[in-house]
Design a protein around this motif. Sequence first.
Motif, short mmCIF file in Angstrom:
data_model
loop_
_atom_site.label_atom_id
_atom_site.label_comp_id
_atom_site.label_asym_id
_atom_site.label_seq_id
_atom_site.Cartn_x
_atom_site.Cartn_y
_atom_site.Cartn_z
N GLN A 170 41.21 24.01 34.12
CA GLN A 170 42.48 24.66 33.79
C GLN A 170 42.53 25.10 32.33
OE1 GLN A 170 45.41 21.77 34.93
NE2 GLN A 170 45.35 22.33 37.11
N ASP A 171 41.84 24.39 31.50
CA ASP A 171 41.83 24.74 30.08
C ASP A 171 40.94 25.95 29.79
OD1 ASP A 171 42.55 24.09 27.27
OD2 ASP A 171 40.37 23.74 27.09
N GLN A 172 39.97 26.21 30.65
CA GLN A 172 39.00 27.26 30.36
C GLN A 172 39.22 28.55 31.16
OE1 GLN A 172 36.67 27.09 28.00
NE2 GLN A 172 37.34 25.02 27.43
N LEU A 173 39.77 28.44 32.36
CA LEU A 173 39.86 29.61 33.23
C LEU A 173 41.32 29.97 33.51
CD1 LEU A 173 37.07 28.91 35.90
CD2 LEU A 173 36.97 30.47 33.94
N ALA A 174 41.49 31.20 33.86
CA ALA A 174 42.80 31.67 34.30
C ALA A 174 43.08 31.16 35.71
CB ALA A 174 42.85 33.20 34.28
N PRO A 175 44.35 31.06 36.11
CA PRO A 175 44.66 30.54 37.46
C PRO A 175 44.00 31.31 38.58
CG PRO A 175 46.63 30.59 36.10
CD PRO A 175 45.56 31.28 35.31
N SER A 176 43.75 32.61 38.37
CA SER A 176 43.10 33.40 39.42
C SER A 176 41.60 33.16 39.51
CB SER A 176 43.34 34.88 39.17
OG SER A 176 42.80 35.27 37.91
N GLY A 177 41.04 32.39 38.56
CA GLY A 177 39.59 32.18 38.55
C GLY A 177 39.14 30.94 39.29
N TYR A 178 40.08 30.14 39.84
CA TYR A 178 39.69 28.90 40.53
C TYR A 178 40.76 28.56 41.56
CZ TYR A 178 43.19 26.88 37.41
OH TYR A 178 44.36 26.61 36.75
N SER A 179 40.42 27.62 42.41
CA SER A 179 41.36 27.06 43.39
C SER A 179 40.93 25.63 43.70
CB SER A 179 41.39 27.91 44.67
OG SER A 179 40.10 27.96 45.25
N PHE A 180 41.90 24.72 43.79
CA PHE A 180 41.64 23.31 44.05
C PHE A 180 41.92 23.00 45.52
CE2 PHE A 180 43.01 22.88 39.44
CZ PHE A 180 41.70 22.83 38.98
N GLN A 181 41.07 22.15 46.09
CA GLN A 181 41.24 21.65 47.45
C GLN A 181 41.36 22.79 48.48
OE1 GLN A 181 40.90 18.42 48.03
NE2 GLN A 181 40.71 18.03 45.81
N SER A 182 40.55 23.83 48.32
CA SER A 182 40.53 24.93 49.29
C SER A 182 39.71 24.53 50.52
CB SER A 182 39.94 26.20 48.66
OG SER A 182 40.74 26.62 47.58
N THR A 183 40.10 25.05 51.67
CA THR A 183 39.43 24.71 52.93
C THR A 183 38.40 25.77 53.27
OG1 THR A 183 41.43 23.61 53.72
CG2 THR A 183 39.78 24.17 55.37
N LEU A 184 37.17 25.33 53.59
CA LEU A 184 36.09 26.24 53.98
C LEU A 184 36.09 26.43 55.49
CD1 LEU A 184 33.24 24.90 51.65
CD2 LEU A 184 34.81 26.80 51.24
N SER A 185 35.16 27.24 55.98
CA SER A 185 35.11 27.55 57.41
C SER A 185 34.73 26.34 58.26
CB SER A 185 34.12 28.69 57.65
OG SER A 185 32.82 28.31 57.23
N ASN A 186 34.04 25.34 57.67
CA ASN A 186 33.67 24.12 58.41
C ASN A 186 34.70 23.01 58.22
OD1 ASN A 186 33.20 23.54 55.75
ND2 ASN A 186 31.04 22.93 56.02
#
Length: 395
Positions: A170-186
């Motif tokens: 959060q200190d290095q990237l903009a909010p659009s550059g990451y996501s926490f606890q995202s769900t993948l296809s599996n």
Amino acid sequence: MNEILFELSGRPITVLETAVGGGLFLLALIVWLIMKTMREIRLRAEADTAATERIHELESHLSQLLKSQGEMTGRMQTMAEVFGSRQSDMMRAVNERLDGMGHKLGLSMADTSKRTQDGLRHLHERLAVIDRAQATITDLSGQVGQLQAILSNKQTRGAFGQGRMEAIIQDQLAPSGYSFQSTLSNNSRPDCLIHMPNGAPPLAIDAKFPLEAFNLIRNAETDEQLKYAQAQFRRDFTKHIQDISEKYLLPGETQDTAFLFVPSESIFAELNERFEDLIQKSHRARVVIVSPSLLMLSIQVIHSVLRDAKMREQAHLIQAEVGHLIADVGRLNDRVGKLQSHFAQANKDIDQILISSEKIGKRSRKIEDLELGEASSGADPQGDDAPQLAMAPDR
């Protein structure tokens, strides 16, 4: 009187007969001369009558010619006046047209110059942005050197676990550059997904380091406890590396490499010093072990890559604007060339108009100065003695 003068065919001819015959011959000769003279007089009278009629006819024809000449002179004067007024109107219209075209050309050149200056100003602004970005990249290279100095320090850099990882990202990237606890296809949920530029798959980061087994190593008091703790740590670490490789490395959905976050610099250093075999296994499984400083450095590199991608997009926009500017300049040159050809054609048309008006003036003067010659007395009575005017074709 009865004397015989000669004999004609055996008959004697006397003086009396000769005198009577001569008188008759003389009378006949006089009668013939009188008749001949009367015939000549009659013929002369008839000739004088025909000549008189021919003279009357010639006088009538001459009066008609004089009348036609007067009408033609009036018409030519009218035509000269009309052509003179038309020529002045045409010259005035041409001058007004040329003035309007010159005014429009001046406005167009001024507008084009203004647009060119605006484009150059925008280009200078974009170049200034690029210069600032280059200065930022230079600063980042200096910070990389500072981070290398930080990596040589084995002291702990903060709290453990996912909170530390989230704080760094959060200190290095903009909010659009990451996501926490995202769900993948599996249906797996990595702790963090770093979104890569240019539509590339995201980078998965896991923060579930097996701290319990590592704490057993630190708390071991005997050699048996140390060996058991090390064996337990190897099993837990190998199982965790295998889970990351199977859950988070999805072809086409994520990057072919994942990060395993170690929450302490000292743990990371001890791991590299005492468990090199585990480091090799993680490399073969395409799982990179990162400490807080390495994660920070990696995020900064990713941030630089994102910024570089944006800069390349801006550079493409600048190139596109420069291309549009070059195309506008090319169109301006083409339009100036067309306008120059229009001016040349207009000058040529004006020269042709002046030539035609000069020819019309010359012909008007020729018609005004035209003199009719007298008709010949030996002309054919049935012929047309009217003079013919040869007009040269106009070019």
